[in-house]
Write an enzyme that holds these catalytic residues in place. Structure first.
Site, PDB file in Angstrom:
ATOM      1  N   GLY A  52      50.953  41.658  17.618  1.00 23.23           N
ATOM      2  CA  GLY A  52      50.019  40.927  18.458  1.00 23.23           C
ATOM      3  C   GLY A  52      48.717  41.705  18.523  1.00 23.23           C
ATOM      4  CB  THR A  53      45.508  40.998  17.542  1.00 23.70           C
ATOM      5  OG1 THR A  53      45.516  39.581  17.745  1.00 23.70           O
ATOM      6  CG2 THR A  53      46.099  41.272  16.177  1.00 23.70           C
ATOM      7  CB  THR A  54      42.274  40.913  20.823  1.00 23.09           C
ATOM      8  OG1 THR A  54      42.096  41.537  19.547  1.00 23.09           O
ATOM      9  CG2 THR A  54      41.202  41.411  21.770  1.00 23.09           C
ATOM     10  CB  ALA A 227      44.277  41.782  13.294  1.00 25.44           C
TER      11      ALA A 227
END
Length: 274
Positions: A52-54, A227
């Site tokens: 998972g990113t941001t 991403a």
């Protein structure tokens, strides 16, 4: 041989023994192999897993907004486009994660049970600081996995009734906890998201303003970080947005987030510089 169930129709003795109000502590005594950090001893670093990113969080007078993008990546591939990384923790707090998707989702589920278990055992809720400390202990428990490549860091936020304001707590993989006074972002796109928030944050933001700059920060992060997933208007996939105020936790519906995204795109269309 002793009956592990303590006899027909009976619960195991561990369930009947008075002890801690922490579900994590109970699990460490009764079934430690079920804890996220208990599965160390991997043959080497793990890399081919979804990440998972941001995530971003923004305070405003009387509450806090948390928002997260929907993309999970696996190396240079998009592993999933509709991941939900921002979740209800309890009635007055929320939590998001960046890092290994499977470990992050498991950590959040365990944290939700931890808070609910305490409330049922004690008949009261933990203070916001105590919730943040419980989460830190759980992050620390995952350190062996993090050192083998399965790292995850949460972002925790909630409404503090004693101070009548929203508060944000961030962590590193070793469980160091920091309170962020205004805004924060974690994940691969965080440096770009925080740059966006730095330009747009004001102490007198309305709740709607806070939603707008949180979504805009994710938009900016997606613009520079591959991403991080930007709003997908074709598939109708928008950031997950949640608020926590004195009225409690509320997740925004896609029908509420879509107009915010549409307005941002319209503004960017006439101002290419962002």
């Amino acid at each position: 041989m002793a009956d592990p169930m303590g006899g027909a129709g009976r619960l195991p003795a561990v369930f009947m023994t008075p002890g801690t109000s922490s579900f994590t502590d109970f699990l460490s005594q009764s079934a430690p192999h079920l804890l996220p950090g208990a599965r160390g001893g991997l043959p080497g670093p793990v890399t081919e897993v979804a990440h998972g990113t941001t995530i971003v969080a923004v305070t405003f007078p009387g509450g806090v907004i948390m928002a997260g993008d929907r993309r999970a990546t696996q190396g240079h591939m998009i592993a999933q486009r509709d991941v939900e990384k921002v979740h209800h923790a309890d009635d007055f707090s929320c939590v998001g994660y960046a890092g290994t998707a499977g470990v992050g989702a498991e950590l959040i589920r365990l944290f939700q049970v931890e808070l609910e278990h305490y409330e049922k055992i004690e008949g009261a809720t933990l203070s916001l600081d105590a919730k943040a400390n419980r989460l830190a202990a759980m992050v620390k428990g995952n350190l062996p996995m993090a050192l083998q490549g399965l790292a995850v860091v949460p972002l925790f936020a909630g409404y503090d009734p004693d101070l009548d304001k929203g508060r944000i707590f961030s962590y590193d993989i070793a469980a160091a906890k920091s309170e962020e006074r205004t805004y924060e972002s974690i994940g691969s796109g965080s440096v770009f998201a925080k740059g966006s928030l730095k330009k747009r944050f004001r102490v007198d933001l309305t709740q709607d303003d806070a939603v707008r700059i949180a979504v805009e920060a994710l938009y900016d992060a997606a613009d520079d970080d591959s991403a991080t997933g930007g709003p997908d208007t074709i598939r109708k996939l928008y950031p997950i947005v949640a608020s926590v105020t004195s009225d409690g936790y509320r997740r925004y519906g896609d029908d509420e987030v879509e107009p915010v995204v549409t307005a941002i795109i319209a503004d960017r269309s006439t101002s290419a510089g962002g």
